[in-house]
Design an enzyme around this catalytic site. Structure first.
Site, PDB file in Angstrom:
ATOM      1  N   ARG A  88     -55.087   7.224 -23.379  1.00  0.00           N
ATOM      2  CA  ARG A  88     -55.361   8.631 -23.426  1.00  0.00           C
ATOM      3  C   ARG A  88     -57.539   9.175 -23.144  1.00  0.00           C
ATOM      4  O   ARG A  88     -57.872   8.001 -24.290  1.00  0.00           O
ATOM      5  CB  ARG A  88     -54.674   9.379 -24.748  1.00  0.00           C
ATOM      6  CG  ARG A  88     -53.806  10.475 -24.817  1.00  0.00           C
ATOM      7  CD  ARG A  88     -53.023  11.325 -23.891  1.00  0.00           C
ATOM      8  NE  ARG A  88     -51.244  11.516 -23.914  1.00  0.00           N
ATOM      9  CZ  ARG A  88     -50.367  10.928 -22.670  1.00  0.00           C
ATOM     10  NH1 ARG A  88     -51.108   9.789 -22.223  1.00  0.00           N
ATOM     11  NH2 ARG A  88     -49.485  11.288 -22.799  1.00  0.00           N
TER      12      ARG A  88
ATOM     13  N   HIS B 188     -54.558   9.025 -13.817  1.00  0.00           N
ATOM     14  CA  HIS B 188     -52.924   9.202 -13.942  1.00  0.00           C
ATOM     15  C   HIS B 188     -51.888   8.703 -13.918  1.00  0.00           C
ATOM     16  O   HIS B 188     -51.149   9.466 -13.819  1.00  0.00           O
ATOM     17  CB  HIS B 188     -53.093  10.606 -15.015  1.00  0.00           C
ATOM     18  CG  HIS B 188     -52.436  11.056 -15.746  1.00  0.00           C
ATOM     19  ND1 HIS B 188     -52.935  11.408 -17.371  1.00  0.00           N
ATOM     20  CD2 HIS B 188     -51.594   9.743 -16.923  1.00  0.00           C
ATOM     21  CE1 HIS B 188     -51.953  11.231 -18.457  1.00  0.00           C
ATOM     22  NE2 HIS B 188     -50.942   9.969 -18.156  1.00  0.00           N
TER      23      HIS B 188
HETATM   24  P1  NAP Z   1     -45.021   3.032 -29.181  1.00  0.00           P
HETATM   25  O1  NAP Z   1     -44.020   2.466 -28.556  1.00  0.00           O
HETATM   26  O2  NAP Z   1     -45.089   4.382 -30.188  1.00  0.00           O
HETATM   27  O3  NAP Z   1     -45.795   2.053 -29.220  1.00  0.00           O
HETATM   28  C1  NAP Z   1     -47.363   2.813 -30.145  1.00  0.00           C
HETATM   29  C2  NAP Z   1     -48.106   1.284 -30.777  1.00  0.00           C
HETATM   30  O4  NAP Z   1     -49.622   1.783 -31.703  1.00  0.00           O
HETATM   31  C3  NAP Z   1     -47.402   0.544 -31.073  1.00  0.00           C
HETATM   32  O5  NAP Z   1     -47.400  -0.534 -30.968  1.00  0.00           O
HETATM   33  C4  NAP Z   1     -47.655   1.121 -32.843  1.00  0.00           C
HETATM   34  O6  NAP Z   1     -48.336  -0.289 -34.149  1.00  0.00           O
HETATM   35  C5  NAP Z   1     -49.360   1.194 -32.323  1.00  0.00           C
HETATM   36  N1  NAP Z   1     -50.956   2.637 -33.688  1.00  0.00           N
HETATM   37  C6  NAP Z   1     -50.624   3.918 -33.381  1.00  0.00           C
HETATM   38  N2  NAP Z   1     -50.987   4.072 -34.326  1.00  0.00           N
HETATM   39  C7  NAP Z   1     -52.176   3.301 -34.767  1.00  0.00           C
HETATM   40  C8  NAP Z   1     -53.070   2.550 -35.158  1.00  0.00           C
HETATM   41  N3  NAP Z   1     -53.381   3.913 -35.598  1.00  0.00           N
HETATM   42  N4  NAP Z   1     -53.229   1.561 -35.734  1.00  0.00           N
HETATM   43  C9  NAP Z   1     -52.772   0.625 -34.861  1.00  0.00           C
HETATM   44  N5  NAP Z   1     -51.649   0.565 -34.376  1.00  0.00           N
HETATM   45  C10 NAP Z   1     -51.827   1.845 -33.793  1.00  0.00           C
HETATM   46  O7  NAP Z   1     -45.629   3.856 -27.927  1.00  0.00           O
HETATM   47  P2  NAP Z   1     -46.197   3.227 -26.188  1.00  0.00           P
HETATM   48  O8  NAP Z   1     -44.220   4.164 -25.510  1.00  0.00           O
HETATM   49  O9  NAP Z   1     -46.329   1.824 -25.881  1.00  0.00           O
HETATM   50  O10 NAP Z   1     -47.298   4.536 -25.937  1.00  0.00           O
HETATM   51  C11 NAP Z   1     -48.000   4.568 -26.320  1.00  0.00           C
HETATM   52  C12 NAP Z   1     -49.140   5.404 -25.052  1.00  0.00           C
HETATM   53  O11 NAP Z   1     -49.204   5.056 -23.496  1.00  0.00           O
HETATM   54  C13 NAP Z   1     -48.362   6.926 -25.544  1.00  0.00           C
HETATM   55  O12 NAP Z   1     -48.293   7.407 -26.005  1.00  0.00           O
HETATM   56  C14 NAP Z   1     -49.391   7.067 -24.377  1.00  0.00           C
HETATM   57  O13 NAP Z   1     -50.941   8.084 -24.354  1.00  0.00           O
HETATM   58  C15 NAP Z   1     -50.024   6.155 -23.481  1.00  0.00           C
HETATM   59  N6  NAP Z   1     -48.809   6.222 -22.486  1.00  0.00           N
HETATM   60  C16 NAP Z   1     -49.374   6.183 -21.034  1.00  0.00           C
HETATM   61  C17 NAP Z   1     -49.390   6.584 -19.580  1.00  0.00           C
HETATM   62  C18 NAP Z   1     -49.762   6.036 -18.542  1.00  0.00           C
HETATM   63  O14 NAP Z   1     -49.304   6.630 -17.335  1.00  0.00           O
HETATM   64  N7  NAP Z   1     -51.648   6.670 -18.393  1.00  0.00           N
HETATM   65  C19 NAP Z   1     -47.758   6.265 -19.184  1.00  0.00           C
HETATM   66  C20 NAP Z   1     -47.020   5.729 -20.891  1.00  0.00           C
HETATM   67  C21 NAP Z   1     -47.395   6.563 -21.730  1.00  0.00           C
HETATM   68  P3  NAP Z   1     -46.738   0.083 -34.306  1.00  0.00           P
HETATM   69  O15 NAP Z   1     -46.686  -1.013 -33.717  1.00  0.00           O
HETATM   70  O16 NAP Z   1     -47.625  -0.694 -35.831  1.00  0.00           O
HETATM   71  O17 NAP Z   1     -46.279   1.226 -34.660  1.00  0.00           O
HETATM   72  C1  GLV Z   2     -48.164   9.851 -19.766  1.00  0.00           C
HETATM   73  O1  GLV Z   2     -48.635   9.407 -20.301  1.00  0.00           O
HETATM   74  C2  GLV Z   2     -46.695   9.768 -20.703  1.00  0.00           C
HETATM   75  O2  GLV Z   2     -47.398   9.565 -22.125  1.00  0.00           O
HETATM   76  O3  GLV Z   2     -45.484   9.515 -20.905  1.00  0.00           O
END
Ligand code: NAP
Ligand code: GLV
Length: 310
Positions: free
Chosen positions: A225, A273
């Site tokens: 983000r 994005h």
């Molecule tokens: P997820 O499966 O919940 O993974 C989040 C990861 O971040 C986990 O490994 C978590 O650790 C780690 N984390 C969270 N807080 C932390 C902290 N304080 N210190 C260290 N590690 C931490 O989420 P995801 O599906 O991968 O998505 C992640 C993010 O990607 C979304 O929230 C969104 O903001 C972004 N995103 C962006 C796009 C885009 O188009 N740009 C698209 C999709 C997603 P643990 O494994 O220990 O819980």
């Molecule tokens: C996109 O940014 C998502 O969080 O799915």
């Protein structure tokens, strides 16, 4: 039972509502009306929902997010602990994030940006061959997105590490966890890739203090983000030369304003994005299944832990 649909993502909500209606024929779908009254909805399907959603709809029991990041929902006023929030899991996004990270990394590590410039000058000149050891990659977040990114780049034989809150094991990836291991993770990293969710703990994590600990000639790839990044710190460290390039997909203000310095900075690549877009069919299937399971009182995956913020 009525279910509210409130998404700022699409100009034509029917492309979502019609197939969702087909998958959940026993629900009455009601589209959010900016000037309407409460419909006393118990369920909602949302993306980047309207600011007043929770203040108007006080009977909500569950909200199903049409995206992975739930930061926008958690920031809405009036949200109480009684509302369960479910997020989208993968839905085709993880592989796209891995592609984006690969593209951004290869432009620097394989000199592709430099070759593009050389072509403009009709300059046939081979630059030094790649030394993978010179490009240690560090992935922030090892969840659905970060795990796929880390394993993809490890598959290209880059030295890859990942950092998460809790300890993890991932084939081919050196894993680090928690605040106490953050400095060690940064000290071995040159290419820092952010896939963290936005929470109170991760806000502004891409700041001078973090950047200073990276290896010189650092590259930053932000797909998390915009609020993860302290923009002035990045600009200053690009100009100082410690950071070589930044590839940014997300911004504190989207769309990025026309007069923003990122647009014209030679060290910055801006994308709107788009690093990962959820696949509509998969998203609809997954969301409909979550809604069905919730109504049936069955376990529903993707529950957001409110105390963690993701
Ligand atoms: P997820 O499966 O919940 O993974 C989040 C990861 O971040 C986990 O490994 C978590 O650790 C780690 N984390 C969270 N807080 C932390 C902290 N304080 N210190 C260290 N590690 C931490 O989420 P995801 O599906 O991968 O998505 C992640 C993010 O990607 C979304 O929230 C969104 O903001 C972004 N995103 C962006 C796009 C885009 O188009 N740009 C698209 C999709 C997603 P643990 O494994 O220990 O819980
Ligand atoms: C996109 O940014 C998502 O969080 O799915």
């Amino acid at each position: 039972m009525q279910i509210l649909f409130a998404s700022s993502h699409t100009h034509d909500p029917d492309v979502w509502i019609n197939p969702l209606r087909k998958a959940l024929p026993y629900l009455e779908f009601v589209q959010w009306d900016e000037n309407g009254d409460s419909i006393n909805a118990e369920l909602a399907i949302v993306w980047n929902p309207p600011t007043q959603i929770f203040e108007r709809e006080k009977n909500l029991r569950a909200v199903f997010n049409l995206g992975a990041g739930v930061d926008a929902i958690l920031q809405r006023p009036g949200l109480t602990d009684n509302v369960a929030i479910y997020r989208l899991e993968d839905a085709g996004m993880a592989v796209q994030m891995a592609e984006y990270a690969t593209w951004a990394l290869l432009r620097a590590s394989r000199n592709f940006d430099a070759y593009q410039q050389q072509q403009q000058q009709k300059n046939w000149e081979r630059l030094p061959d790649i030394q993978r050891d010179a490009w240690p990659v560090g992935v922030l977040g090892l969840g659905v997105m970060g795990g796929r990114v880390a394993q993809t780049l490890a598959g290209f034989d880059y030295p890859v590490a990942g950092w998460s809150r809790s300890a993890k094991q991932l084939d081919g990836v050196e894993t680090w966890a928690g605040d106490e291991q953050f400095a060690g993770f940064l000290a071995r990293t040159r290419v820092l890739i952010n896939t963290l969710p936005l929470t109170s703990e991760t806000h502004s994590i891409l700041c001078r203090k973090t950047f200073e600990q990276l290896l010189p000639g650092a590259c930053i790839i932000n797909m998390g983000r915009g609020e993860h990044l302290v923009e002035q710190d990045l600009l200053a460290m690009l100009d100082e030369g410690h950071i070589q390039q930044a590839t940014l997909d997300v911004f504190a203000q989207e769309p990025l304003p026309a007069d923003h310095p990122f647009w014209a900075h030679p060290g910055v690549t801006v994308t709107p994005h788009m690093s990962a877009a959820s696949l509509r069919d998969v998203t609809i299937r997954q969301t409909a299944e979550k809604v069905r399971a919730f109504i049936a009182g069955e376990p529903v995956s993707g529950l957001v832990e409110r105390n963690r913020g993701y």
